[in-house]
Design an enzyme around this catalytic site. Structure first.
Site, PDB file in Angstrom:
ATOM      1  CB  ALA A  57     -10.816   7.954   1.518  1.00 20.74           C
ATOM      2  N   GLY A  83      -6.575   7.963   4.334  1.00 19.23           N
ATOM      3  CA  GLY A  83      -6.416   7.650   5.756  1.00 19.23           C
ATOM      4  C   GLY A  83      -7.240   6.434   6.117  1.00 19.23           C
ATOM      5  CB  THR A 132      -6.085  -6.582  -0.854  1.00 16.40           C
ATOM      6  OG1 THR A 132      -6.860  -6.645  -2.063  1.00 16.40           O
ATOM      7  CG2 THR A 132      -6.574  -7.635   0.102  1.00 16.40           C
ATOM      8  CE  LYS A 139      -7.604   7.874  -5.175  1.00 18.36           C
ATOM      9  NZ  LYS A 139      -6.930   8.777  -4.256  1.00 18.36           N
TER      10      LYS A 139
END
Ligand code: ADP
Ligand code: ASP
Ligand code: MG
Length: 816
Positions: free
Chosen positions: A610, A796, A554, A681
Site C-alpha cells: 500500500a 487500508g 480498480t 506482490k
C-alpha cells in the site's frame, strides 16, 4: 475622432444593433465617430456557401439565400416594426437572389462573382445600422466602401491603392454633421467591379479609414475582452494582453489570431494611431491597446506574448537527392507558387538542403501539387526530385513574442512541453527576427498543444488532469484527499490537481473543467452510451487534455490491459491495481516496453505494501548501485493480522472471522488465505529485480485446508475452518518450546520467490508485528549486518490512496 468597427457578432441580432447604437451614442458625447461594420454574424459564411452551391448548379443555394433574407428581415422587423417594410431592403435582397440565380444558371463561380455575392453582407448591415441610428435620433449616413477603397483586381484578397483610397476617403467621408456608417471588407477595382480585403477584412477597412482621416484611435469592437495570450475559445486560461506593440499584434494576427485582420495593423502603425480592441458584450472591460511602445511592456518582461494556431494546413514536401547544392530550386518553387497565387503559410528547409516543407491551405493543395509537378517535371523524370509528398489534417501553432530574440530557452521549453505531452512535431520554423517559432502538428493535437504551451509560458500555476477508474474504497479516499489538499497544492506548489473523469462499471462522469468533488456522486450518471472501461479510456483519449494521468483504483484486468496503449499515447498512469505488474509475463513485458518508449510515467508504488515506500526503496537501492541479496517479510495485512493474533493465543478460525468482520479480508477470506495476493506482490518485487517470473513460478503455500476448497459460502467456509484450530494451537506451542514461533512470510532470493508458513525466532522483527502491519527486510551489500527495514500499515483505503496521491504528485512534478 475615432473609428469604431463592429464585428458580425456585435450586430448579430436586433438587440445587439440597439446595444451598438447605445455605445455609439455614448461615444458621441466625447468625440466624433466614424462607424465601420462587418456583415451580420454568419452572413458572410452563408453567402459563400450559397455562391459555392450555385456555382455547382445545386439548387440548395436557394435555402441559404432564404436564410440570409429571413435573418435580415427579422432584424429589420424587430428594429423598425413590421409595417415599416423598406423597398431598399427588399431591393438588395432580390438583387442578391438574382446574382446568385445567374451563377446557378451558368454553373460557374468566378472570383469576381463571389466577391460580388459576398459584398451584400456588408451592404445590408451598413444600411440597417445606419437606418437604425437615424431611427434612434442619431443622424447617420451609410456609405458603401466601394466608393472609397480602391484596389487591384485580385477579387478575394485585393491589394489597396493607398494613395487613391486616402484621397477618396478624405473627400467623401464627412463626419461633421452625421455619423458615417461604412461597409467593412468590400472595395472596388479601377474598373468598378467589387473586390474584398479577405476574410475578416473589416478591421482593415477601419484602420485604412482611421489613417486617411487622421483618427485619434481605431476601436475594434468584437465578442471577446481584447487580444488574448491565446484564443480564449480554445484556451480557457488565456488572459487579455493589456498593451502590446504593433509588431507583436502583426505577428500574432499573421499567425492566426483571428480577432484582428493581419493587414489591419499596417495603416495604423504607419500613421501612429493606436488600435483598441474591446468587447461590445462587455464594454466596461478595458480591452487591449496596440501602439508603438506600449506603456506596460517593460513591466511584462516575458519573452512570449501570445500563441496562435491556424487550424487547417497541408504540408507539401519537395525533396530529392538532386536538390542539395543546386541554386535556384527554392526560387523556382516560390515563384511557381506565387505565379499561381498560392499563399505559403510556413516554410522550412533543413541544412541538408534535400527537402523543403511548405504549409498551405487545404483548398490550394491540388493546384499547388499540379503546378509544382509541372515545374519540376524534368527533375522528377530524372529522379533527382521525388514526387511531391502531401500530408493533410495538420495545424500550425505559433509562439510569438518580440522579446524572444536573444532569449535562450524558449524553443527548449516549447519542445519539452510538447514532448512530455506526446505531441509529435512534424515541422518547425523560426524566422531570423526570432519573433515567431512555428510548429506543425497533427490537427487532433491542436487544443492540447495550445493549452499545454500556454500553461507553460503564461501560467505560474500548472494543471494535471486526473481520470480515476474505480469508485471503491481507495478511489473514495483519494477523492477526499484531493479535495482536502487541493488548495494547499495550489498555494504551495502552484499545482492544480483537477479530477476530470470518474468511472466504474456502471456510470461515469467527465468534465474537462473539473468535477465538483463535493458532489461527485451526483455527477456520476449511469450512461446509456457507457461501454465500460474501454469506452472510458476512448473518451479520455478523445478529450486529449494535456498533463493527463489515468489513476487506476480498480482490481480489473481490463484496466490493466489498457496500460501499454495509454503509455503509448503518452498518458501517464498511477495505479493501485496489481494486475498489470503481476499479470502474465507478456502483459508485464508490454507495459515495460511502453514505459521505455513513452514520455509518460507509470507509477505503482501501492502495488506492494500500500502506502509503504517499498518499490521506491528497492529502486533507489538498485539505481545507486547496491546489490540486493534477499528481500523477505510480510506483505499481506490479513495474514499478518491472523498470525499476530495467533501468537497472542487466539483460535485460528475465530481470528479469521474477526478479521472478516473488521473488513481486513476479501469478501471471501479464502482469497487471502490462499496467499495469492501476497504471492503477486512478491512476483512484482522479483520482476523489479530483473527476474523473468510468472505467477506460477512463485512457490505459494495455501492456508485453505483441502476440506474447505470446493464451492461454499464464506459462512460455511468459516464453520468448516474450525477443524484446523487445534493444529495451529499445537504448532505454536511446539515452535515455542524451541524459542520459535510461526508466521506466514515471503522470501525472494537467488531468483526464487516463495510465500508460506514458516517457523521464525521469537526475537525476529516479523514476530514483533502488530495488527495488519507489513514489513519488508532488504538485505543488501550495503545493508548486510543490519538489514534495511520498511514497516507499517500495508493495507487500508486511506494509506493506499495516500500512496496513489504521492505517485500522482511525482508524475505531476515530472510533467510540469
Ligand atoms: P468579429 O466578428 O468581431 O470580427 P472575429 O470572429 O473575427 O470577430 O474575431 C474574434 C474571435 O477571434 C474571438 O471570438 C476569438 O475566438 C478569436 N481569437 C483568436 N485568437 C484570439 C486572440 N489571441 N485573442 C482574442 N481572440 C482571439
Ligand atoms: N464579413 C467579413 C467576414 O466575415 C469581413 C469581416 O467580418 O471583417 O470575413
Ligand atoms: Mg473579424
Amino acid at each position: 475622432m475615432r473609428v469604431y468597427k463592429f464585428g458580425g457578432s456585435s450586430i448579430g441580432t436586433a438587440n445587439r444593433v440597439r446595444h451598438v447604437a447605445g455605445i455609439i451614442q455614448g461615444a458621441l458625447a466625447e468625440t466624433r465617430i466614424v462607424v465601420v461594420v462587418s456583415a451580420i454574424q454568419k452572413v458572410t459564411d452563408l453567402l459563400a456557401e450559397a455562391a459555392a452551391l450555385a456555382g455547382q448548379g445545386d439548387p440548395a443555394y436557394r435555402d441559404r439565400i432564404s436564410e440570409i433574407s429571413g435573418q435580415h428581415v427579422t432584424i429589420c422587423h424587430e428594429l423598425f416594426g413590421a409595417a415599416d417594410a423598406d423597398a431598399r431592403l427588399d431591393g438588395m435582397l432580390s438583387e442578391l437572389a438574382d446574382v446568385a440565380g445567374g451563377i446557378f444558371l451558368r454553373h460557374d463561380l468566378s472570383d469576381k462573382s463571389l466577391a460580388l455575392v459576398l459584398s451584400y453582407g456588408e451592404r445590408l448591415s451598413a444600411w440597417i445600422v445606419g437606418r437604425y441610428l437615424t431611427h434612434a435620433g442619431i443622424y447617420a449616413m451609410s456609405i458603401d466602401a466601394r466608393e472609397l477603397i480602391v484596389t487591384d483586381s485580385n477579387f478575394s484578397h485585393a491589394k489597396v491603392d493607398t494613395h487613391a483610397t486616402d484621397r477618396l476617403v478624405r473627400e467623401k467621408v464627412r463626419f461633421s454633421d452625421s455619423v458615417p456608417v461604412v461597409t467593412g471588407f468590400i472595395a472596388s477595382a479601377a474598373d468598378g467591379s467589387v473586390t474584398n480585403l479577405g476574410r475578416g477584412g473589416s478591421d482593415y477597412t477601419a484602420t485604412i479609414l482611421g489613417a486617411a482621416l487622421h483618427a485619434d484611435e481605431v476601436w475594434i469592437w468584437t465578442d471577446v475582452d481584447g487580444l488574448f495570450s491565446a484564443d480564449p475559445k480554445r484556451v480557457p486560461d488565456a488572459r487579455v494582453l493589456p498593451d502590446i506593440s504593433y509588431a507583436e499584434a502583426m505577428e500574432l494576427s499573421h499567425a492566426g489570431a483571428k480577432v484582428l485582420h493581419p493587414l489591419a495593423v499596417q495603416p495604423a502603425m504607419k500613421a501612429g494611431i493606436p488600435i483598441i480592441i474591446r468587447n461590445s458584450f462587455n464594454p466596461g472591460a478595458p480591452g487591449t491597446r496596440i501602439e508603438a511602445s506600449p506603456a506596460t511592456e517593460s513591466a511584462l518582461p516575458r519573452p512570449v506574448t501570445g500563441l496562435t494556431s491556424i487550424n487547417h494546413v497541408v504540408l507539401l514536401n519537395l525533396s530529392g537527392s538532386g536538390m542539395a547544392g543546386v541554386p535556384g530550386t527554392a526560387s523556382r518553387l516560390f515563384s511557381c507558387l506565387a505565379r499561381h497565387s498560392i499563399n505559403i503559410i510556413f516554410i522550412s528547409q533543413a541544412s541538408s538542403e534535400q527537402s523543403i516543407s511548405l504549409a498551405i491551405t487545404p483548398g490550394q493543395t491540388s493546384m499547388a501539387r499540379r503546378v509544382l509537378e509541372e515545374e519540376f517535371s524534368r527533375e522528377m523524370d530524372a529522379r533527382r526530385i521525388d514526387p511531391i509528398h502531401v500530408r493533410r489534417n495538420l495545424c500550425m501553432v505559433a509562439v510569438v513574442g518580440n522579446k524572444m530574440s536573444g532569449h535562450p530557452g524558449v524553443s527548449a521549453q516549447l519542445f519539452e512541453t510538447l514532448g512530455k505531452n506526446g505531441i509529435n512535431v512534424i515541422a518547425v520554423a523560426q524566422g531570423a527576427n526570432e519573433m515567431n517559432i512555428s510548429v506543425v502538428v497533427d490537427s487532433s493535437d491542436e487544443d492540447k498543444a495550445l493549452n499545454c504551451i500556454h500553461e507553460s509560458f503564461f501560467l505560474s500555476r500548472r494543471k494535471v488532469h486526473l481520470f480515476i477508474a474505480g469508485t471503491g474504497t481507495i478511489a473514495k479516499s483519494l477523492i477526499s484527499q484531493v479535495r482536502a489538499h487541493r488548495s494547499t497544492l495550489q498555494e504551495e506548489m502552484d499545482l492544480d490537481v483537477v479530477v476530470c473523469g470518474l468511472a466504474n462499471t456502471r456510470s461515469m462522469a467527465l468534465d474537462r473543467g473539473g468535477i465538483d468533488l463535493e458532489h461527485w456522486h451526483e455527477a456520476m450518471k449511469p450512461r446509456d452510451d457507457h461501454d465500460g472501461i474501454v469506452g472510458y479510456i476512448r473518451r479520455i483519449r478523445e478529450m486529449n487534455l494535456h498533463n493527463t494521468i489515468v489513476v487506476d483504483c480498480t482490481a480489473s484486468t481490463k484496466v490493466a490491459e489498457a496500460y501499454p496503449d495509454l503509455l503509448q499515447e503518452n498518458i501517464s498512469v498511477a495505479t493501485a491495481n496489481k494486475l498489470g505488474m503481476a499479470g502474465p509475463w507478456e502483459l508485464y513485458r508490454r507495459i515495460s516496453e511502453a514505459r521505455r518508449k513513452s514520455n509518460a510515467k507509470f507509477l505503482y508504488e501501492t502495488n506492494v505494501g500500500a502506502g509503504l515506500p517499498i518499490i521506491n526503496t528497492l529502486n533507489d537501492l538498485r539505481n545507486s548501485g547496491d546489490k540486493i541479496i534477499c528481500i523477505e517479510g510480510v506483505l499481506s495485512g490479513t495474514l499478518s493480522y491472523i498470525f499476530n493474533e495467533l501468537r497472542k493465543g487466539g483460535r485460528f478460525s475465530e481470528i479469521v472471522r474477526k478479521a472478516k468482520d473488521a473488513g481486513y479480508t476479501e469478501p471471501d477470506p479464502r482469497d487471502d488465505l490462499s496467499g495469492a495476493d501476497f504471492a503477486r506482490k512478491l512476483l512484482i518485487l522479483g520482476r523489479e529485480l530483473g527476474y523473468r517470473l510468472e505467477y506460477a513460478d512463485v512457490e505459494c503455500e495455501s492456508l485453505v485446508p483441502e476440506s474447505c476448497r470446493g464451492e461454499m459460502t464464506p459462512g460455511e467456509f468459516l464453520d468448516r475452518l474450525s477443524g484446523i484450530d487445534d493444529w495451529y494451537a499445537a504448532e505454536i506451542e511446539n515452535a515455542g518450546s524451541e524459542g520459535m514461533t510461526i508466521a506466514y512470510t515471503g522470501e525472494l532470493k537467488d531468483g526464487k520467490a516463495k510465500v508460506g508458513l514458516k517457523r521464525i525466532p521469537v526475537e525476529s522483527p516479523v514476530a514483533g508485528l502488530n495488527g495488519t502491519e507489513n514489513l519488508v527486510v532488504f538485505t543488501t551489500d550495503r545493508y548486510l549486518k543490519t538489514p534495511l527495514v520498511v514497516k507499517g500499515p500495508g493495507a487500508g483505503g486511506e494509506v493506499t490512496a495516500g500512496g496513489v496521491f504521492a505517485d500522482i504528485l511525482r508524475i505531476a512534478g515530472y510533467l510540469v
